[in-house]
Design an enzyme around this catalytic site. Sequence first.
Site, short mmCIF file in Angstrom:
data_model
loop_
_atom_site.label_atom_id
_atom_site.label_comp_id
_atom_site.label_asym_id
_atom_site.label_seq_id
_atom_site.Cartn_x
_atom_site.Cartn_y
_atom_site.Cartn_z
N HIS A 14 0.79 -1.21 0.02
CA HIS A 14 -0.01 -0.15 0.13
C HIS A 14 0.74 1.31 0.07
O HIS A 14 0.11 2.52 -0.39
CB HIS A 14 -0.92 0.08 1.29
CG HIS A 14 -0.60 0.32 2.56
ND1 HIS A 14 -0.07 -0.82 3.70
CD2 HIS A 14 -0.20 1.61 3.04
CE1 HIS A 14 0.30 -0.20 4.32
NE2 HIS A 14 0.47 1.03 4.18
N ASP B 135 0.05 -7.71 1.82
CA ASP B 135 0.46 -6.29 1.53
C ASP B 135 1.90 -6.09 1.81
O ASP B 135 2.43 -5.29 2.24
CB ASP B 135 -0.27 -5.59 2.79
CG ASP B 135 -0.37 -3.95 2.71
OD1 ASP B 135 0.04 -3.69 1.47
OD2 ASP B 135 -0.32 -3.27 3.49
N GLY C 229 3.02 6.66 8.15
CA GLY C 229 4.44 6.81 7.44
C GLY C 229 5.33 5.79 7.98
O GLY C 229 6.41 5.44 7.44
N ASN C 230 4.86 4.94 9.03
CA ASN C 230 5.96 3.88 9.35
C ASN C 230 5.68 2.69 8.49
O ASN C 230 6.43 1.67 8.80
CB ASN C 230 5.40 3.38 10.99
CG ASN C 230 6.44 4.05 12.00
OD1 ASN C 230 5.87 5.11 12.51
ND2 ASN C 230 7.68 3.78 11.97
N SER C 231 4.50 2.72 7.88
CA SER C 231 4.19 1.49 6.97
C SER C 231 5.33 1.16 6.06
O SER C 231 6.16 1.86 5.54
CB SER C 231 3.02 1.88 6.19
OG SER C 231 2.06 1.84 6.72
N GLY D 232 -7.86 -26.97 -3.53
CA GLY D 232 -9.10 -27.36 -4.13
C GLY D 232 -10.23 -27.78 -3.29
O GLY D 232 -10.96 -28.62 -3.83
N ILE E 284 -13.95 -24.58 2.62
CA ILE E 284 -13.85 -25.04 3.72
C ILE E 284 -14.91 -24.01 4.74
O ILE E 284 -15.19 -22.89 4.44
CB ILE E 284 -12.38 -25.12 4.50
CG1 ILE E 284 -11.88 -23.85 4.20
CG2 ILE E 284 -11.67 -26.23 3.80
CD1 ILE E 284 -10.27 -23.84 4.76
#
Length: 499
Positions: A128, A158, A230-232, A288, A291
């Site tokens: 992001h 992410d 801003g720490n992301s 496949g 659940i």
Amino acid sequence: MTAATIAPTRLRLGLAALAVSAFSAFATPALARGPDGIADVAEKVIDAVVNISTSQTVEAKGGGSNTMPQLPPGSPFEEFFDDFFKNRRGPGGGSKGGERGDNPPRKTNSLGSGFIIDTAGVVVTNNHVIADADEINVILNDGTKIKADLVGVDKKTDLAVLKFKPPKPLVAVKFGDSDKLRLGDWVIAIGNPFSLGGTVTAGIVSAKNRDISSGPYDSYIQTDASINRGNSGGPLFNLDGDVIGVNTLIISPSGGSIGIGFAVPSKTVVAVVDQLRQFGELRRGWLGVRIQSVTDEIAESLNIKPARGALVAGVDDKGPAKPAGIEPGDVVVKFDGKDVKDPKDLSRVVADTAVGKEVDVVIIRKGQEEIKKVTLGRLQDPDKVQAAVKTDEPAPEKLVTQKALGLDLAALSKDLRTRYKIKDSVKGVVVTNVEVNSDAAEKRLSAGDVIVEVAQEAVSSGADVQKRVDQLKKDGKKSVLLLVSNADGELRFVALSVQ
């Protein structure tokens, strides 16, 4: 009244001060101020932490001199300018009088964090942080700015990997083992909060394996180390200076830190980064199956104690589980040697397993454990989701129905298939009505659903359903397990009370 209220307060403060003084006589001062070594770790790794600057061309919405200047997200001036320009705008929120100017597209900038994992110029950050960017730049700790290229992204975790050409020798950090973290362990976060540049904060591990329903593979490290906008994309270190997480999310009503931050654990990051560097994309394992959770009612119906595992509600005809002999109604309790407590566990472990690997899958079928060998396929993300097209329903017809379990049931006919758009491949008994406030309504059964099995036996009429329910009541069962299909043939299990 005031004096009476203040006096006890003063007394409590005095006692508190005495208690603290008494404790301090025996406490080790180092424990009061946190662990030693934080400064040493910060000094060792700070040059490996970078700022990520991105720009994107967007359509201008304002006009003239009244247009708000573009600021990095989280800038301390953002709120001030936002209020200032809003107050100057007219009713339309644009230029004076609500009129909008014809401005050309403009560039917006944003800032985040990242860290170098290879001295060749490989950087890890959040997806992001760089999503939809026209240009990405890496800013080193000394202010050097270099254009970076995107290697690959994984939206589901992410994460993103960047590559730039080093202008000088770099400092890189290595990953640690997030599985070895314990609650209360000290951790250090370094990043670019509010565009201030390299900032160091410390805290503890507040929780592990935290699922906040932000994605299919949630298993976050929760920390109270201060993490802000801003720490992301920045790293979360242990006291050895190893990266044990990537700071990604915070919970905050104000946008600032309230001590609840989340980091993607290094165990997940390493697997994703390795594939992005090798393939430029993620190649996840695929079993496949569809659940669902094993509720207490479903566990009782299937003779599983205690309730655990992932219940197989459907099997893809072209998936790896089909030839391995896995069937709807099976409960997966172990995959490739790892215990499966719930559906999330199975989703994560399957996704992390190499495509083409043969694994042992332990299932419970009719109360007995069995082992199935499965060779995993590759999970494909569909580009388009087909939306159901609604058409006018035909006029209601007279039906022969039978009531059972709070449902009106009828045998499938051509007219009913047309009315509810039920595929020809779906077999069973169709629900034509659901009683309000019934257990069936609470479990979200609705008209058009088809009951395929009752207590793992196929049914074709309302009488079949009632017969099975009556037998279960005689056997002292509290609930009945239904295998239910929607109009498209997607299956799920539903447990209803028979009392």
